[in-house]
Design an enzyme around this catalytic site. Structure first.
Site, mmCIF file in Angstrom:
data_model
loop_
_atom_site.group_PDB
_atom_site.id
_atom_site.type_symbol
_atom_site.label_atom_id
_atom_site.label_comp_id
_atom_site.label_asym_id
_atom_site.label_seq_id
_atom_site.Cartn_x
_atom_site.Cartn_y
_atom_site.Cartn_z
ATOM 1 N N SER A 159 45.650 43.306 41.100
ATOM 2 C CA SER A 159 46.901 43.267 40.355
ATOM 3 C C SER A 159 47.088 44.614 39.676
ATOM 4 O O SER A 159 46.110 45.321 39.397
ATOM 5 C CB SER A 159 46.854 42.167 39.289
ATOM 6 O OG SER A 159 47.941 42.255 38.399
ATOM 7 N N TYR A 201 42.744 37.290 31.598
ATOM 8 C CA TYR A 201 43.205 37.439 32.987
ATOM 9 C C TYR A 201 43.022 38.881 33.447
ATOM 10 O O TYR A 201 42.513 39.135 34.552
ATOM 11 C CB TYR A 201 44.668 37.029 33.106
ATOM 12 C CG TYR A 201 45.274 37.432 34.435
ATOM 13 C CD1 TYR A 201 44.942 36.758 35.612
ATOM 14 C CD2 TYR A 201 46.155 38.523 34.523
ATOM 15 C CE1 TYR A 201 45.475 37.140 36.831
ATOM 16 C CE2 TYR A 201 46.693 38.902 35.745
ATOM 17 C CZ TYR A 201 46.358 38.213 36.889
ATOM 18 O OH TYR A 201 46.875 38.597 38.103
#
Length: 288
Positions: free
Chosen positions: A146, A159
């Site tokens: 990501s 996260y």
């Protein structure tokens, strides 16, 4: 150096086949399986609940049950592919989700569960396919990271930690297995219109109106909603699938691929501006 091209069958490089993808029930995994099938690859699409993969099965995918938090499930899936083909040609580590909340308030058991999927599941799947790839002298591992592995937003710290871990694992692995003819690449999407936003907004640590961080959390939800609704800032999962296909068909692939203009802009702003500039951007973006 570019390798000598491997034999082709219907335009598909044989040494990239078959492709095993985790987390295909929705989003990036589903779109990638569909696109790779259309490109002529042999695709093993997996999910914890294989009944969610009926459409991919109809399109020609081989369907397997696979839970990346369960050792027996992971080992059985890899063994099934190896029985049929000798080795996994391409592993796409896609399974993952976001558990959002502040560092102070988030339940660490929930964080551990997220790490089991996003980091340890990815690592174990990699361990399981590597012996076969080494024996074959070829292979490709595609890790779905990501932009959140290179920049960090408030209320997403845990996260982001999983995605930073994926960055580190991928960089180390790439230089460990190159000697065996195995390539490793990292896909770093920005905002992608999938079910990801719904997942982070329903995290157990989000939505406590009595929290001292309630205003910040509400602002983060507002900003996220705007980003995922914007067609300038976000794209559909098909854009990531196209990047994955590009990586699979590149010899060798790039070390990493940033997906979306927003991701490239923010990552470069963080890198060039340093902490002071990035903190100023965050303070302005999340001010109430």
């Amino acid at each position: 150096a570019r390798r000598r091209a491997a034999p082709y069958a219907g335009g598909v490089t044989l040494r990239r086949n078959p492709v095993l993808i985790t987390g295909c029930s929705t989003g990036i995994g589903r779109a990638s399986a569909d696109l790779l099938l259309k490109a002529g690859y042999t695709v093993y699409a997996t999910a914890r609940r294989p009944e969610t993969l009926v459409e991919l099965a109809a399109a020609g995918a081989q369907i397997l049950a696979l839970d990346v938090t369960n050792e027996e499930s992971m080992a059985a899936a890899v063994a099934e592919v190896e029985r049929a083909h000798g080795h996994v040609g391409t592993l796409i580590n896609n399974a993952g989700y976001g558990e959002y909340g502040t560092v102070e308030e988030t339940d660490l058991d929930a964080v551990r569960t997220m790490f089991e999927t996003n980091v340890f599941g990815l690592a174990r799947m990699t361990q399981l396919v590597l012996p076969g790839m080494r024996a074959a002298g070829t292979g490709l591992i595609v890790n779905i990271g990501s932009m959140g592995g290179r920049i960090t937003f408030p209320v997403g710290g845990y996260y982001h930690a999983t995605k930073y871990a994926v960055e580190g694992i991928t960089d180390a692995l790439r230089n460990e297995v190159r000697q065996f003819g195995i390539d490793v690449t990292l896909i770093e999407p920005g905002p992608i219109r999938t079910q990801f936003e719904d997942t982070i907004n329903t995290s157990a640590a989000v939505g406590n109106s009595q929290s001292p961080y309630a205003d910040l959390v509400a602002k983060v939800q507002e900003v996220n909603a705007g980003a995922y609704d914007s067609k300038l800032l976000s794209v559909g999962p098909e854009a990531v699938a196209k990047t994955i296909l590009k990586a699979v068909e590149s010899d060798p692939p790039k070390a990493r691929y940033l997906v979306t203009a927003a991701a490239r802009t923010m990552v470069h702003a963080r890198r060039l501006g340093g902490d002071l500039v990035w903190d100023a951007i965050i303070a302005r973006q999340f001010a109430r």
